[in-house]
Design a protein around this motif. Structure first.
Motif, PDB file in Angstrom:
ATOM      1  N   ASP A  26       0.806  -1.211   0.000  1.00 26.10           N
ATOM      2  CA  ASP A  26       0.000   0.000   0.000  1.00 26.10           C
ATOM      3  C   ASP A  26       0.848   1.273   0.000  1.00 26.10           C
ATOM      4  O   ASP A  26       0.311   2.378   0.096  1.00 26.10           O
ATOM      5  CB  ASP A  26      -0.927   0.018   1.222  1.00 26.10           C
ATOM      6  N   THR A  62       2.970   4.133  -1.617  1.00 27.25           N
ATOM      7  CA  THR A  62       2.939   4.782  -2.925  1.00 27.25           C
ATOM      8  C   THR A  62       4.341   4.972  -3.502  1.00 27.25           C
ATOM      9  O   THR A  62       5.271   5.348  -2.791  1.00 27.25           O
ATOM     10  CB  THR A  62       2.245   6.147  -2.817  1.00 27.25           C
ATOM     11  N   TYR A  74      -5.333   0.474 -13.226  1.00 28.88           N
ATOM     12  CA  TYR A  74      -5.413   1.542 -12.236  1.00 28.88           C
ATOM     13  C   TYR A  74      -6.690   2.349 -12.414  1.00 28.88           C
ATOM     14  O   TYR A  74      -7.217   2.477 -13.527  1.00 28.88           O
ATOM     15  CB  TYR A  74      -4.225   2.499 -12.354  1.00 28.88           C
ATOM     16  N   THR A  92      -7.851   8.362  -9.341  1.00 26.94           N
ATOM     17  CA  THR A  92      -8.647   8.815  -8.198  1.00 26.94           C
ATOM     18  C   THR A  92      -8.538  10.312  -7.945  1.00 26.94           C
ATOM     19  O   THR A  92      -9.356  10.873  -7.216  1.00 26.94           O
ATOM     20  CB  THR A  92      -8.241   8.049  -6.923  1.00 26.94           C
ATOM     21  N   THR A 135      -4.668   4.487  -8.274  1.00 29.41           N
ATOM     22  CA  THR A 135      -4.895   3.436  -7.285  1.00 29.41           C
ATOM     23  C   THR A 135      -5.143   2.115  -8.006  1.00 29.41           C
ATOM     24  O   THR A 135      -5.914   2.078  -8.971  1.00 29.41           O
ATOM     25  CB  THR A 135      -6.120   3.782  -6.416  1.00 29.41           C
ATOM     26  N   PRO A 146       0.318   1.523  -5.567  1.00 22.33           N
ATOM     27  CA  PRO A 146      -0.251   2.854  -5.794  1.00 22.33           C
ATOM     28  C   PRO A 146       0.818   3.780  -6.372  1.00 22.33           C
ATOM     29  O   PRO A 146       1.985   3.710  -5.987  1.00 22.33           O
ATOM     30  CB  PRO A 146      -0.678   3.300  -4.389  1.00 22.33           C
TER      31      PRO A 146
END
Length: 518
Positions: free
Chosen positions: A33, A35, A195, A198, A209, A224
């Motif tokens: 998770d 980035t 992806y 977002t 995301t 991400p």
């Protein structure tokens, strides 16, 4: 000799066979998770696939949208993505049929159908944006949809059509989110790619995301991603040095690239062969000072590519003497054969025969913040003016304005980089020198158009080589474009990011999902 020789990542990072340290390259399961921040100077023209035909936009599309087909890393032929299967029907190369994967869903939760595919292709053709990809679908006559089956009917045999389906021109949009007769203008994007977009701030940032509902050619959708956009290579370099990005790609200053060291413990450097080219396009219309073929031929006698590569780009690009770059089927040296060295006397003779007033005055446009475009323009201006035969006014434009100016025939000459849409010589044919092509030089040659159509009839793409050789000879004679250089792909990543060597591999796909923490 090139000053940078670092094809290192694909070899130095394959450490499993040497034992010690190989474990470090395995993706960390604890960072799923976390980035990864990627920096680039490639600008996004539009979030709507019907309104963009440029590297920055298509890089984003590769991740947010699906096409029926895609390319595997380093692949030469398209493979199914949103489609379960695709193929030509019969032996005429004029009917192409695909069956969709069942259960594909848009962010709204609505299931994708063949009607969405038909809608997506139809609106690209009908909107026909000046800066859109409609010219890529020139052989597409009509589309039929039935359940999960979509059938394309072509106006002429086109073995390259599957390649075009796999590009941003074939991005499938939600028919309930995109207007039929105009471009979508908000900052959203609704696709079924690996992806979801977002958040988006124009010219600043795209937040991506992983799409939990993605189903297609990929097994994993990646980490991400924050994709940050910088106004110029110097700004990107500054962000890299300040550790504001984990990965830096397209474009860093030539001085930075030429000074990179494979021994630097704080970074990983990937250099790979690229089919990216940069050409000087010339307005051939009757209203242009470059209308006469002899004027354009005179320019071709004066361009010094080696000097551009060595000085402006510090040896990080290679001189290019043909429309089709090295490594692509059909590559030749047609411009070297026709104009083997700089010759001011031959240029003057051509201009005298043309009866033009000397010096020939014209405006040279370039995109601001696009690599070393300004320095390149000044160098070309100096080469042409040193003979007293030309007087060049150099002018830079913001990227969107620049696109619109060349798309509407308002520039005399303009330098533009070209990143291959797909790994086939056809991508350097119709879009660049075909009648009505996207570079919009006004050039139209029936013989060239016929060669383009003839080359598309060969399912075995190697059989098209002869047509492309002849095409490049014709282009070198007519000079609607002057090839300048062929580039390399450079990607910098921090020592704890892996997979950057797969980010951009010349297939036209920008693989953000390949990046991982190690």
């Amino acid at each position: 000799m090139r000053s940078v020789r670092m094809r290192i990542l694909a070899t130095l990072l394959v450490l499993a066979g040497v034992g010690v340290g190989g474990w470090q390259l395995l993706p960390s399961q604890n960072d799923s998770d976390r980035t990864i921040t990627v920096g680039t100077t490639d600008e996004v023209t539009a979030l709507d696939p019907a309104g963009a035909y440029d590297a920055g936009s298509w890089a984003l599309f590769s991740n947010v949208f699906q096409s029926l087909l895609t390319f595997e890393p380093g692949g030469a032929a398209p493979v199914p993505d949103a489609a379960r299967s695709c193929g030509f029907v019969g032996g005429g190369l004029t009917t192409y049929r695909c069956k969709l994967r069942p259960g594909l869903t848009f962010p709204s939760g609505r299931t994708m159908t063949a009607e969405d595919v038909k809608y997506s292709f139809d609106r690209v053709k009908s909107i026909n944006s000046d800066v859109g990809p409609s010219s890529l679908l020139s052989t597409l006559r009509s589309v039929d949809a039935d359940g999960l089956t979509v059938t394309f009917h072509l106006s002429s045999p086109d073995a390259t059509f599957p390649f075009k389906v796999a590009t941003g021109a074939g991005a499938i949009v939600d028919s309930q989110k995109y207007p039929k007769k105009g471009l979508r203008t908000d900052l959203g994007a609704d696709g079924t790619g690996p992806y979801e977009l977002t958040a988006y701030t124009k010219a600043k940032k795209a937040v991506l995301t992983p799409n939990p509902d993605y189903r297609g050619a990929l097994k994993n959708t990646g980490r991400p991603i924050d994709l940050l956009y910088y106004a110029n290579p110097e700004a990107l370099d500054s962000a890299w040095k300040d550790k504001k990005v984990d990965v830096a790609t397209r474009q860093l200053p030539p001085k930075v690239l030429s000074g990179l060291s494979a021994s630097d413990p704080d970074l990983r450097v990937s250099e790979s062969d690229s089919s990216e080219t940069r050409n000087l396009y010339l307005n051939t219309r009757a209203s242009s000072p470059l209308h006469d073929t002899r004027v354009r031929q005179a320019m071709a006698w004066l361009i010094n590519r080696e000097q551009l590569a060595a000085t402006v780009y510090e040896g990080t690009v290679d001189p290019l003497y043909s429309l089709i770059p090295t490594g692509i089927t059909g590559h030749t040296t047609s411009f070297f054969d026709a104009y083997p060295k700089q010759d001011a006397k031959k240029a003057r003779t051509l201009l005298t025969e043309a009866g033009v007033t000397l010096p020939v005055r014209f405006t040279y446009g370039y995109g601001k913040g696009r690599g070393s475009a300004e320095q390149e323009a000044e160098a070309v201006k100096k080469q042409l003016e040193s003979t007293g035969l030309f007087k060049v006014t150099v002018k830079g434009y913001e990227w969107s304005d620049f696109q619109k100016r060349w798309a509407t025939g308002k520039l005399d000459a303009y330098a533009v980089g070209w990143v291959a849409d797909y790994p086939d010589p056809d991508t350097f044919g119709a879009p660049l020198v075909g009648s009505g092509g996207t570079m919009n030089t006004g050039y139209s040659n029936k013989a060239v158009d016929q060669l383009i159509r003839a080359s598309q009839q060969y399912a075995d793409r190697g059989d098209a080589s002869s047509d492309f050789r002849t095409l490049q000879e014709d282009v070198a004679r007519d000079v609607p474009v002057i090839p300048l250089w062929q580039g390399k792909e450079y990607v910098l990543s921090s020592e704890d990011v892996g997979g950057s060597q797969y980010l951009d591999d010349g297939t036209g796909v920008f693989r953000l999902w390949s990046l991982n923490w190690i």
